[in-house]
Design a protein around this motif. Structure first.
Motif, PDB file in Angstrom:
ATOM      1  N   LEU A 131     -10.791  23.496  -8.110  1.00  0.00           N
ATOM      2  CA  LEU A 131      -9.603  23.649  -7.823  1.00  0.00           C
ATOM      3  C   LEU A 131      -8.706  24.823  -8.674  1.00  0.00           C
ATOM      4  N   ALA A 132      -7.994  25.679  -8.079  1.00  0.00           N
ATOM      5  CA  ALA A 132      -7.125  26.468  -8.873  1.00  0.00           C
ATOM      6  C   ALA A 132      -6.034  26.083  -9.630  1.00  0.00           C
ATOM      7  N   CYS A 133      -5.695  25.924 -10.697  1.00  0.00           N
ATOM      8  CA  CYS A 133      -4.576  25.294 -11.114  1.00  0.00           C
ATOM      9  C   CYS A 133      -3.943  25.849 -12.354  1.00  0.00           C
ATOM     10  N   PRO A 134      -2.593  25.649 -12.726  1.00  0.00           N
ATOM     11  CA  PRO A 134      -2.083  26.370 -13.870  1.00  0.00           C
ATOM     12  C   PRO A 134      -2.828  25.726 -15.056  1.00  0.00           C
ATOM     13  N   THR A 135      -3.774  26.409 -15.732  1.00  0.00           N
ATOM     14  CA  THR A 135      -4.605  25.697 -16.736  1.00  0.00           C
ATOM     15  C   THR A 135      -3.741  25.479 -17.991  1.00  0.00           C
ATOM     16  N   GLN A 136      -2.603  25.983 -18.406  1.00  0.00           N
ATOM     17  CA  GLN A 136      -1.986  25.653 -19.740  1.00  0.00           C
ATOM     18  C   GLN A 136      -1.312  24.575 -19.491  1.00  0.00           C
ATOM     19  N   LEU A 137      -1.120  23.879 -18.447  1.00  0.00           N
ATOM     20  CA  LEU A 137      -0.346  22.864 -18.329  1.00  0.00           C
ATOM     21  C   LEU A 137      -1.382  21.376 -18.652  1.00  0.00           C
ATOM     22  N   PRO A 138      -2.466  21.445 -18.382  1.00  0.00           N
ATOM     23  CA  PRO A 138      -3.581  20.393 -18.905  1.00  0.00           C
ATOM     24  C   PRO A 138      -3.868  20.562 -20.227  1.00  0.00           C
ATOM     25  N   GLU A 139      -3.855  21.893 -20.710  1.00  0.00           N
ATOM     26  CA  GLU A 139      -3.975  22.003 -22.266  1.00  0.00           C
ATOM     27  C   GLU A 139      -2.890  21.710 -23.088  1.00  0.00           C
ATOM     28  N   LEU A 140      -1.643  21.792 -22.531  1.00  0.00           N
ATOM     29  CA  LEU A 140      -0.643  21.508 -23.495  1.00  0.00           C
ATOM     30  C   LEU A 140      -0.370  19.808 -23.434  1.00  0.00           C
ATOM     31  N   ILE A 141      -0.693  19.273 -22.334  1.00  0.00           N
ATOM     32  CA  ILE A 141      -0.462  17.934 -21.991  1.00  0.00           C
ATOM     33  C   ILE A 141      -1.516  17.208 -23.047  1.00  0.00           C
ATOM     34  N   VAL A 142      -2.919  17.619 -23.008  1.00  0.00           N
ATOM     35  CA  VAL A 142      -3.820  17.059 -23.934  1.00  0.00           C
ATOM     36  C   VAL A 142      -3.625  17.650 -25.348  1.00  0.00           C
ATOM     37  N   ARG A 143      -3.122  18.641 -25.867  1.00  0.00           N
ATOM     38  CA  ARG A 143      -2.635  19.018 -27.072  1.00  0.00           C
ATOM     39  C   ARG A 143      -1.694  18.074 -27.631  1.00  0.00           C
ATOM     40  N   GLU A 144      -0.639  17.751 -26.952  1.00  0.00           N
ATOM     41  CA  GLU A 144       0.346  16.752 -27.309  1.00  0.00           C
ATOM     42  C   GLU A 144      -0.226  15.454 -27.386  1.00  0.00           C
ATOM     43  N   VAL A 145      -1.124  14.813 -26.338  1.00  0.00           N
ATOM     44  CA  VAL A 145      -1.500  13.340 -26.583  1.00  0.00           C
ATOM     45  C   VAL A 145      -2.622  13.533 -27.758  1.00  0.00           C
ATOM     46  N   LEU A 146      -3.431  14.599 -28.127  1.00  0.00           N
ATOM     47  CA  LEU A 146      -4.270  14.526 -29.357  1.00  0.00           C
ATOM     48  C   LEU A 146      -3.240  14.562 -30.573  1.00  0.00           C
ATOM     49  N   MET A 193      -3.124  23.512 -35.970  1.00  0.00           N
ATOM     50  CA  MET A 193      -4.601  23.345 -35.620  1.00  0.00           C
ATOM     51  C   MET A 193      -5.037  23.269 -34.336  1.00  0.00           C
ATOM     52  N   LEU A 194      -4.223  22.337 -33.515  1.00  0.00           N
ATOM     53  CA  LEU A 194      -4.535  22.151 -32.407  1.00  0.00           C
ATOM     54  C   LEU A 194      -4.320  23.397 -31.487  1.00  0.00           C
ATOM     55  N   SER A 195      -3.203  24.081 -31.813  1.00  0.00           N
ATOM     56  CA  SER A 195      -2.619  25.195 -30.966  1.00  0.00           C
ATOM     57  C   SER A 195      -3.813  26.313 -30.947  1.00  0.00           C
ATOM     58  N   ARG A 196      -4.792  26.328 -31.980  1.00  0.00           N
ATOM     59  CA  ARG A 196      -5.546  27.375 -32.486  1.00  0.00           C
ATOM     60  C   ARG A 196      -6.995  26.933 -31.662  1.00  0.00           C
ATOM     61  N   MET A 197      -7.085  25.789 -30.954  1.00  0.00           N
ATOM     62  CA  MET A 197      -8.264  25.353 -30.136  1.00  0.00           C
ATOM     63  C   MET A 197      -8.274  26.210 -28.714  1.00  0.00           C
ATOM     64  N   ARG A 198      -9.596  26.424 -28.379  1.00  0.00           N
ATOM     65  CA  ARG A 198      -9.520  27.302 -26.922  1.00  0.00           C
ATOM     66  C   ARG A 198     -10.276  26.144 -26.000  1.00  0.00           C
ATOM     67  N   LEU A 199      -9.073  25.829 -24.924  1.00  0.00           N
ATOM     68  CA  LEU A 199      -9.552  24.673 -24.079  1.00  0.00           C
ATOM     69  C   LEU A 199      -9.073  25.389 -22.648  1.00  0.00           C
ATOM     70  N   GLN A 200     -10.052  24.849 -21.598  1.00  0.00           N
ATOM     71  CA  GLN A 200      -9.893  25.435 -20.359  1.00  0.00           C
ATOM     72  C   GLN A 200      -9.964  23.910 -19.516  1.00  0.00           C
ATOM     73  N   GLY A 201      -9.105  23.796 -18.468  1.00  0.00           N
ATOM     74  CA  GLY A 201      -9.344  22.482 -17.634  1.00  0.00           C
ATOM     75  C   GLY A 201      -8.301  22.829 -16.351  1.00  0.00           C
ATOM     76  N   ALA A 202      -8.109  21.668 -15.657  1.00  0.00           N
ATOM     77  CA  ALA A 202      -7.258  21.494 -14.582  1.00  0.00           C
ATOM     78  C   ALA A 202      -7.004  19.982 -14.371  1.00  0.00           C
ATOM     79  N   VAL A 203      -6.097  19.625 -13.678  1.00  0.00           N
ATOM     80  CA  VAL A 203      -5.837  18.522 -12.877  1.00  0.00           C
ATOM     81  C   VAL A 203      -6.463  18.269 -11.738  1.00  0.00           C
ATOM     82  N   PHE A 204      -7.118  17.478 -11.388  1.00  0.00           N
ATOM     83  CA  PHE A 204      -8.272  17.534 -10.170  1.00  0.00           C
ATOM     84  C   PHE A 204      -8.262  16.588  -9.223  1.00  0.00           C
ATOM     85  N   LEU A 205      -7.659  15.401  -9.521  1.00  0.00           N
ATOM     86  CA  LEU A 205      -7.557  14.083  -8.843  1.00  0.00           C
ATOM     87  C   LEU A 205      -6.450  13.367  -8.589  1.00  0.00           C
ATOM     88  N   ARG A 206      -6.161  12.678  -7.569  1.00  0.00           N
ATOM     89  CA  ARG A 206      -5.110  11.799  -7.680  1.00  0.00           C
ATOM     90  C   ARG A 206      -5.929  10.329  -7.284  1.00  0.00           C
TER      91      ARG A 206
END
Length: 317
Positions: free
Chosen positions: A173-188, A1-14
């Motif tokens: 910022l331009a960032c590989p958006t799939q990484l934040p998506e995958l991270i948040v999917r795993e956390v969720l 179910m999580l894999s079918r969600m459409r997410l967009q995002g990025a890492v933006f701050l340290r």
């Protein structure tokens, strides 16, 4: 179910913080305009890379996180974050230059004591899971990845995202958006593992016109002694129709869903705050600590005290 969600995002701050330190985030509207222009609001996540910190919403209750934990603010609510020592709270607007950024912003804050490093990201989605009216998720929760592959993978993914992030042409910022998506999917996925009957259509229930108002009420105020009659009134349907829809979509009647959701919320509170068991019981609608403890153990297989915040993440621990 999580894999079918459409997410967009990025890492933006340290964030490079040192004791003593504390800051307050902007409003959801300001945060969304800053990070994802055109989005009404964004979900925020903070990965604690080193050290430990607390984060709190308007109620002031502190949720504690340590290195390897991920803090999620799914509706972008105003929150305060800080270290173990008391400190003046600084508005984030005073620390962060407005975009466009020539490089990834690095916030440095504190008095030079014990360090805490945090990596922050955002996501936007039109899925009902992130609809603030439904409150399908707690407004703030901490997920501990423990040890093992999940923790190592998330950490490696964040490191890679930081290395790959570059300036974008139109701000942000331009960032590989799939990484934040995958991270948040795993956390969720880890967080929702204890949600009541998620496998029976919980995501579909969030978008159901009959179930959504009842679920929104339960999620917003699990401490209320809800009755089927009251929940049906919120949905403007009969009690029998609401009961039938709950059973068909979620696999259980409304009051059993309420009981399961209370245990889900209680697990979050026990795992990330220093609230007493009695206080957690009251937060989820139990007047008796004993009754709550029995229900929690029956639902989760462990006692509330076994689910308590690890001593190493408590203030002074």
């Amino acid at each position: 179910m999580l894999s079918r969600m459409r997410l967009q995002g990025a890492v933006f701050l340290r964030g490079e913080y040192s004791e003593a330190w504390a800051y307050r985030s902007p409003t959801p509207t300001v945060t969304a305009a800053l990070l994802s222009p055109g989005s009404p609001r964004v979900a925020l996540f903070h990965l604690v890379a080193t050290g430990r910190c607390w984060v709190a919403l308007h109620d002031g209750e502190r949720h504690w996180a340590r290195a390897g934990d991920v803090i999620v603010v799914p509706y972008g609510d105003v929150h305060t974050m800080g270290g173990s020592a008391d400190s003046e709270i600084v508005p984030m607007e005073e620390l962060l230059d407005p975009p466009p950024w020539a490089r990834m912003p690095v916030i440095t804050l504190g008095a030079g004591g014990r360090p805490t490093d945090v990596v922050c990201g955002y996501l936007s989605s039109d899925h009902p899971l992130f609809d603030p009216r439904l409150r399908a998720l707690p407004p703030l929760f901490v997920v501990s990845l423990g040890s093992g592959p999940a923790r190592d993978w998330v950490r490696a993914s964040i490191d890679y995202a930081l290395a790959q992030t570059a300036p974008a042409e139109r701000g942000g910022l331009a960032c590989p958006t799939q990484l934040p998506e995958l991270i948040v999917r795993e956390v969720l996925r880890l967080h929702l593992a204890s949600a009541p009957n998620i496998e029976c259509g919980w995501f579909a229930a969030l978008g159901d016109p009959v179930l959504a108002p009842a679920l929104a009420a339960i999620h917003e105020a699990p401490e209320v002694h809800w009755q089927v009659e009251t929940l049906a009134g919120l949905a403007h349907v009969s009690e029998s129709l609401l009961d039938e829809r709950f059973r068909r979509t979620l696999g259980l009647p409304p009051i059993r869903y309420l009981a399961g959701w209370r245990m889900h919320v209680a697990g979050d509170l026990l795992g990330s705050t220093t609230l007493s068991v009695a206080a957690v019981a009251r937060r989820v609608g139990y007047d008796s600590e004993e009754a709550f403890s029995r229900a929690f153990k029956r639902n989760t297989g462990r006692s509330p005290r076994d689910a308590r915040l690890p001593a190493g993440t408590r203030p002074g621990g």
